[in-house]
Design a protein around this motif. Structure first.
Motif, PDB file in Angstrom:
ATOM      1  N   VAL A  71       0.847  -1.207   0.000  1.00  9.00           N
ATOM      2  CA  VAL A  71       0.000   0.000   0.000  1.00  9.00           C
ATOM      3  C   VAL A  71       0.875   1.247   0.000  1.00  9.00           C
ATOM      4  CG1 VAL A  71      -1.919  -1.126   1.185  1.00  9.00           C
ATOM      5  CG2 VAL A  71      -0.162   0.034   2.525  1.00  9.00           C
ATOM      6  N   THR A  72       0.329   2.330  -0.507  1.00  6.20           N
ATOM      7  CA  THR A  72       1.123   3.564  -0.604  1.00  6.20           C
ATOM      8  C   THR A  72       1.153   4.327   0.720  1.00  6.20           C
ATOM      9  OG1 THR A  72      -0.864   4.636  -1.453  1.00  6.20           O
ATOM     10  CG2 THR A  72       0.791   3.912  -3.064  1.00  6.20           C
ATOM     11  N   ASP A  73       0.138   4.123   1.558  1.00  4.31           N
ATOM     12  CA  ASP A  73       0.088   4.835   2.841  1.00  4.31           C
ATOM     13  C   ASP A  73       1.217   4.333   3.753  1.00  4.31           C
ATOM     14  OD1 ASP A  73      -0.414   5.750   5.402  1.00  4.31           O
ATOM     15  OD2 ASP A  73      -2.586   5.783   5.111  1.00  4.31           O
ATOM     16  N   ARG A  74       2.093   5.254   4.142  1.00  2.15           N
ATOM     17  CA  ARG A  74       3.283   4.885   4.908  1.00  2.15           C
ATOM     18  C   ARG A  74       2.919   4.290   6.277  1.00  2.15           C
ATOM     19  NH1 ARG A  74       8.465   6.869   4.204  1.00  2.15           N
ATOM     20  NH2 ARG A  74       9.804   6.796   6.031  1.00  2.15           N
ATOM     21  N   ASP A  75       1.950   4.895   6.966  1.00  5.96           N
ATOM     22  CA  ASP A  75       1.581   4.418   8.307  1.00  5.96           C
ATOM     23  C   ASP A  75       0.987   3.006   8.263  1.00  5.96           C
ATOM     24  OD1 ASP A  75       2.461   6.716   9.461  1.00  5.96           O
ATOM     25  OD2 ASP A  75       0.518   7.741   9.342  1.00  5.96           O
ATOM     26  N   LYS A  76       0.148   2.756   7.257  1.00  9.24           N
ATOM     27  CA  LYS A  76      -0.430   1.411   7.130  1.00  9.24           C
ATOM     28  C   LYS A  76       0.662   0.378   6.848  1.00  9.24           C
ATOM     29  CE  LYS A  76      -5.089   2.664   5.581  1.00  9.24           C
ATOM     30  NZ  LYS A  76      -5.997   2.728   4.420  1.00  9.24           N
ATOM     31  N   ARG A  77       1.608   0.802   5.996  1.00 11.84           N
ATOM     32  CA  ARG A  77       2.714  -0.102   5.651  1.00 11.84           C
ATOM     33  C   ARG A  77       3.534  -0.447   6.901  1.00 11.84           C
ATOM     34  NH1 ARG A  77       4.838   2.837   1.301  1.00 11.84           N
ATOM     35  NH2 ARG A  77       6.612   3.476   2.556  1.00 11.84           N
ATOM     36  N   LEU A  78       3.732   0.551   7.761  1.00 10.67           N
ATOM     37  CA  LEU A  78       4.510   0.346   8.983  1.00 10.67           C
ATOM     38  C   LEU A  78       3.796  -0.626   9.921  1.00 10.67           C
ATOM     39  CD1 LEU A  78       6.891   1.089  10.851  1.00 10.67           C
ATOM     40  CD2 LEU A  78       5.571   3.046  11.638  1.00 10.67           C
ATOM     41  N   LYS A  79       2.448  -0.504  10.002  1.00 11.13           N
ATOM     42  CA  LYS A  79       1.680  -1.414  10.856  1.00 11.13           C
ATOM     43  C   LYS A  79       1.810  -2.862  10.371  1.00 11.13           C
ATOM     44  CE  LYS A  79      -1.842   1.691  12.733  1.00 11.13           C
ATOM     45  NZ  LYS A  79      -3.285   1.966  12.833  1.00 11.13           N
ATOM     46  N   VAL A  80       1.746  -3.042   9.054  1.00 11.58           N
ATOM     47  CA  VAL A  80       1.881  -4.394   8.485  1.00 11.58           C
ATOM     48  C   VAL A  80       3.280  -4.944   8.758  1.00 11.58           C
ATOM     49  CG1 VAL A  80       1.873  -5.727   6.343  1.00 11.58           C
ATOM     50  CG2 VAL A  80       0.159  -3.938   6.708  1.00 11.58           C
ATOM     51  N   ALA A  81       4.304  -4.070   8.611  1.00 11.65           N
ATOM     52  CA  ALA A  81       5.685  -4.509   8.866  1.00 11.65           C
ATOM     53  C   ALA A  81       5.837  -4.946  10.319  1.00 11.65           C
ATOM     54  CB  ALA A  81       6.664  -3.371   8.550  1.00 11.65           C
ATOM     55  N   ARG A  82       5.178  -4.231  11.239  1.00 12.28           N
ATOM     56  CA  ARG A  82       5.260  -4.603  12.654  1.00 12.28           C
ATOM     57  C   ARG A  82       4.554  -5.942  12.910  1.00 12.28           C
ATOM     58  NH1 ARG A  82       7.777  -1.718  16.039  1.00 12.28           N
ATOM     59  NH2 ARG A  82       8.188   0.502  15.796  1.00 12.28           N
ATOM     60  N   ALA A  83       3.460  -6.178  12.203  1.00 16.16           N
ATOM     61  CA  ALA A  83       2.761  -7.474  12.341  1.00 16.16           C
ATOM     62  C   ALA A  83       3.668  -8.612  11.843  1.00 16.16           C
ATOM     63  CB  ALA A  83       1.459  -7.442  11.557  1.00 16.16           C
ATOM     64  N   ILE A  84       4.376  -8.358  10.741  1.00 14.26           N
ATOM     65  CA  ILE A  84       5.310  -9.377  10.222  1.00 14.26           C
ATOM     66  C   ILE A  84       6.449  -9.597  11.216  1.00 14.26           C
ATOM     67  CG2 ILE A  84       6.978  -9.886   8.388  1.00 14.26           C
ATOM     68  CD1 ILE A  84       5.128  -8.331   6.463  1.00 14.26           C
ATOM     69  N   LEU A  85       6.939  -8.505  11.823  1.00 14.07           N
ATOM     70  CA  LEU A  85       8.009  -8.621  12.814  1.00 14.07           C
ATOM     71  C   LEU A  85       7.542  -9.461  14.004  1.00 14.07           C
ATOM     72  CD1 LEU A  85      10.781  -7.956  13.958  1.00 14.07           C
ATOM     73  CD2 LEU A  85       9.903  -5.756  14.734  1.00 14.07           C
ATOM     74  N   TYR A  86       6.263  -9.279  14.397  1.00 16.41           N
ATOM     75  CA  TYR A  86       5.748 -10.093  15.503  1.00 16.41           C
ATOM     76  C   TYR A  86       5.764 -11.573  15.119  1.00 16.41           C
ATOM     77  CZ  TYR A  86       2.798 -12.505  18.739  1.00 16.41           C
ATOM     78  OH  TYR A  86       2.338 -13.441  19.643  1.00 16.41           O
ATOM     79  N   LEU A  87       5.393 -11.878  13.884  1.00 14.12           N
ATOM     80  CA  LEU A  87       5.409 -13.285  13.455  1.00 14.12           C
ATOM     81  C   LEU A  87       6.816 -13.873  13.533  1.00 14.12           C
ATOM     82  CD1 LEU A  87       2.998 -13.569  10.395  1.00 14.12           C
ATOM     83  CD2 LEU A  87       2.744 -14.575  12.667  1.00 14.12           C
ATOM     84  N   ALA A  88       7.822 -13.030  13.231  1.00 17.62           N
ATOM     85  CA  ALA A  88       9.207 -13.517  13.318  1.00 17.62           C
ATOM     86  C   ALA A  88       9.633 -13.677  14.779  1.00 17.62           C
ATOM     87  CB  ALA A  88      10.148 -12.556  12.595  1.00 17.62           C
ATOM     88  N   GLN A  89       8.950 -12.941  15.699  1.00 18.00           N
ATOM     89  CA  GLN A  89       9.277 -13.065  17.135  1.00 18.00           C
ATOM     90  C   GLN A  89       8.350 -14.067  17.836  1.00 18.00           C
ATOM     91  OE1 GLN A  89       8.486  -9.009  18.088  1.00 18.00           O
ATOM     92  NE2 GLN A  89      10.589  -8.326  17.783  1.00 18.00           N
ATOM     93  N   VAL A  90       7.074 -14.031  17.488  1.00 18.34           N
ATOM     94  CA  VAL A  90       5.992 -14.918  17.978  1.00 18.34           C
ATOM     95  C   VAL A  90       6.206 -15.374  19.423  1.00 18.34           C
ATOM     96  CG1 VAL A  90       6.974 -17.022  16.917  1.00 18.34           C
ATOM     97  CG2 VAL A  90       4.505 -16.854  17.330  1.00 18.34           C
ATOM     98  N   PHE A  91       5.974 -14.464  20.377  1.00 15.82           N
ATOM     99  CA  PHE A  91       6.270 -14.805  21.771  1.00 15.82           C
ATOM    100  C   PHE A  91       5.032 -14.935  22.654  1.00 15.82           C
ATOM    101  CE2 PHE A  91       6.729 -10.255  21.000  1.00 15.82           C
ATOM    102  CZ  PHE A  91       5.815  -9.722  21.882  1.00 15.82           C
TER     103      PHE A  91
END
Length: 771
Positions: A71-91
């Motif tokens: 998506v072009t919206d920077r804030d939405k993109r950041l939220k998705v990136a954080r969700a992906i980061l959580y999956l890599a941490q999955v704690f």
């Protein structure tokens, strides 16, 4: 006391264990773990937990995240990136650290399989050239909040680190994914290796064009990428050396240096002034009581003490009355370690088979590299009166010289570098007859080719960061700010400021660890690939030698025993209930004997210093000029064999320039060098005569630089055969050649004519004058 300090149970390797290497987060980032989880749960919205889903359902959700990343919206993109980061941490869904690592590993391979890494690469490339850089430049103070968009680096590092590590329970598809990942990272991303993109980030940060880049994460990612997916670690390097020697028809290596060092024992550390005074008083009391004195055998490596020698003779030999107790100036660490103890019982005699195989005490096979020609030249001048210039004819020389030459030839060692230098000389002399050199496109070759245009900038940037992270560096207004990704937006309590102090030190230590490991990998792999693919000269010109000496000019024991706050490290901090932190618990830290990271950094920096100064007289003299001997001697306090070995090597190469008084005062250091460092036959390292003529320090470096430039222009210059091409002297044919002009040239053609032709005064008389 330093004399009683135990040996450090440290095993050197490419990296620390996985949990320690996952500590890329600063303590300031702790609240972000919950933030990542919240964004994931907000997007996930399922009544079931993630670990209860089938693999197909997990893949479908990751695919949805991948679409949302675009998506072009920077804030939405950041939220998705954080969700992906959580999956890599999955704690949040795991009860133990083992579970966290298990599910994190599962998710990382799933993310890679779904193409997340490629998407992150494109986003990172876009982020590097985004508007955030120019807005960060204008900010007076940079904090953690400014680098939040670069959360991509955390995901990429977790993926690289997790995929890199092999475990026993790896599935076959994971092994295949690791190989595919290596193939994807080592060659090209947009026409260049991924490592070059990270190098560009480092140079942009150091040139103040992007002060918000989280440099610690960039450096960790760069190091791990080059370590595993571009060049390879030290075991791979050893295998490449063996293959390289086979390819050049050279005899195999006498030993694996890392394995030999692991078998060594540490020597006694230097004594402090107080310990020396106590020792002297103890010796006096010992003399009065006439009890036998026995030397510590901590300098004995490989059980050098002869088991068949009578210990009584040893005691007689070392009678205190006979020991030289005169004033020796600065008494050496390893010099006067005499302790009072009853004589040990004689060791039991071993079976004959064991006696035959008993190690002789010297861990290294001796080498002869440049000695035979010099030895024969000296002998012929002495006995015959002229030289021949070959190493085979021994006519007219006495029998002992024949024996000496035979011994030297037995231990002759030809390095790959010598073969490469000889081949390069032939290619330079006969460029047309020998034709094109076939260059194998190895990952090392591709990396060097990509780095070559900006190599000096990359090296200077890394050294700037190393200087900023060194514990001895004073904060200056013009130095680069490496703490951008560790400083919070506002400080609140005294306890938080204490925690921040520990965090800042840890942050700097991790940066030093990454840079030291990265530079060592580059030095060793590029030298093996070709002797003239040199990073070392760039390092020397950028003042790396005094920088490393400055780093060691500190209390090295306290640096190596630095404390971590284990309860704040990932994944411990997200699985367990956080205990109440107090000023006392922060000061106490963990109870580890040493900090693996800092000892690893020290050994790497010593190895780099050895690589820079070995066989280079002008650089050895730099060690002498910068008074490195007392700094290096203090580093011997660390009772770790590998670190002591590299310190002793550095002392060995400069011993002959330190004078007789230094050698006399440091006899135990001298004997430690004899016992631990490789012998080179006919090497006059300890008592060699120094030429009286003044040394020309510039000549050696200039000759080396000229050789490197010739090599680079011959091998990599596109127009390398330009000087051998026939010249066209016909005006008609030259004017008739078709010249490819850029597409936009005809738009600006009139402006070009005006600027380059009409506005330039032409002196027609100049054409009529004789040249």
């Amino acid at each position: 006391s330093s004399m009683d300090s135990p040996n450090l149970e440290f095993e050197y390797g490419d990296t620390d264990h996985l949990t320690a290497e996952l500590s890329l987060y600063s303590y300031t980032e702790e609240p972000e773990f919950a933030l990542n989880r919240d964004y994931f749960e907000e997007d996930f919205r399922s009544h079931r937990r993630w670990i209860e889903l089938t693999v197909e359902e997990q893949r479908a959700y990751v695919m949805r995240l991948l679409d949302a990343l675009e998506v072009t919206d920077r804030d939405k993109r950041l939220k998705v990136a954080r969700a992906i980061l959580y999956l890599a941490q999955v704690f949040d869904e795991c009860d133990t650290e083992v579970d966290v690592l298990h599910w994190s590993r599962h998710n990382v391979f799933l993310l890679y399989d779904m193409g997340i890494f490629t998407a992150l690469l494109e986003l990172l490339s876009m982020e590097i050239n985004s508007q955030a850089c120019s807005s960060a430049v204008r900010k007076p103070a940079i904090s953690l909040a400014d680098s939040t968009e670069l959360v991509l680096l955390s995901i990429m590092y977790l993926m690289v680190e997790t995929i890199r590590v092999q475990t026993e329970d790896d599935r076959p598809e994971w092994t295949a994914a690791r190989e595919a990942f290596k193939a994807e990272l080592s060659p090209l991303y947009n026409g260049e290796p991924f490592a070059l993109l990270l190098f560009t980030m480092v140079t942009k940060f150091c040139s103040m064009n992007a002060p918000h880049f989280p440099m610690k994460k960039v450096l960790l990612l760069l190091w791990k990428t080059i370590l595993q997916f571009t060049l390879g670690g030290f075991e791979e390097l050893q295998e490449m050396k063996i293959r390289g020697r086979e390819r050049h028809s050279l005899p195999p290596l006498p030993e694996d240096s890392i394995k030999v060092v692991r078998a060594m024992r540490a020597a006694s550390p230097p004594a402090s002034a107080m310990e020396l005074i106590e020792q002297q008083q103890q010796q006096k009391r010992g003399r009065r009581s006439r009890r036998p004195l026995v030397k510590q055998d901590s300098l004995d490596t490989y059980n050098e003490r002869d088991p068949f020698k009578n210990d009584d003779a040893r005691d007689e030999e070392e009678d205190p009355e006979d020991t030289d107790s005169g004033i020796e100036g600065e008494v050496d660490p390893l010099d006067r370690d005499v302790i009072i103890q009853p004589p040990p019982p004689p060791p039991p005699l071993r079976p004959l088979a064991e006696r035959v195989n008993f190690p002789k005490g010297l861990p290294w096979a001796p080498k002869v590299e440049r000695d035979i020609e010099h030895f024969l030249e000296t002998s012929r001048n002495k006995f015959i009166g002229f030289t021949l210039g070959d190493t085979d004819t021994l006519v007219g020389l006495p029998r002992p010289i024949h024996e000496s030459v035979k011994t030297l030839k037995q231990h002759k060692y030809v390095s790959i570098a010598e073969v490469q230098i000889k081949r390069e000389e032939e290619l330079q002399q006969c460029p047309l007859t020998l034709g094109e050199e076939e260059v194998e496109e190895t990952p090392t070759e591709m990396l060097y080719l990509g780095m070559l245009p900006n190599l000096s900038q990359y090296v200077i940037a890394l050294l700037k960061l190393l200087l900023a992270a060194a514990p001895t560096s004073k904060a200056k207004t013009d130095s680069i700010n490496i703490l951008a990704d560790v400083l919070p937006e506002e400080m609140i309590t005294v306890l938080q400021s204490m925690k921040l102090g520990i965090d800042v030190n840890r942050h700097k230590e991790i940066i030093v660890k990454a840079i030291s490991a990265l530079l060592l990998l580059l030095l060793k792999h590029l030298k093996l690939n070709h002797i003239y693919q040199i990073v070392s000269q760039h390092l020397v010109f950028a003042n790396c030698i005094p920088l490393i000496l400055k780093f060691f000019n500190q209390n090295i024991m306290s640096y190596i025993s630095a404390k971590n706050i284990c309860v704040l490290d990932f994944p411990h901090c997200v699985v367990h209930e956080m205990p109440e932190l107090t000023a006392e618990s922060l000061e106490a830290g963990d109870n580890n004997q040493f900090c693996w990271r800092n000892l690893f950094s020290c050994i790497n920096l010593l190895r780099i210093l050895n690589k820079l100064t070995k066989w280079k007289h002008s650089r050895t003299m730099m060690l002498v000029v910068f008074k490195s001997a007392p700094i290096l001697k203090r580093a011997l306090k660390v009772k770790q064999a590998m670190m002591q070995l590299y310190v002793l090597k550095l002392l060995k190469i400069q011993t002959k320039y330190l004078g007789r008084q230094w050698r006399k005062s440091n006899m135990k250091t001298m004997s430690a060098i004899y016992q631990k460092v490789r012998h080179r036959l006919n090497d006059d390292w300890a008592y060699g005569n120094i030429d009286a003529r003044p040394w020309d320090f510039q000549a050696e470096e200039c000759a080396l630089r000229e050789s490197i430039e010739k090599f680079n222009s011959r091998r990599y210059d596109k127009n390398k055969n330009g000087e051998f091409m026939p010249v066209d002297n016909c005006l008609q044919s030259v004017l008739g050649q078709r010249v490819d002009l850029p597409e936009d040239f005809h738009y600006s053609y009139e402006m070009w004519l005006e600027r380059e032709v009409f506005s330039q005064p032409i002196q027609w008389e100049g054409l009529l004058q004789n040249p």
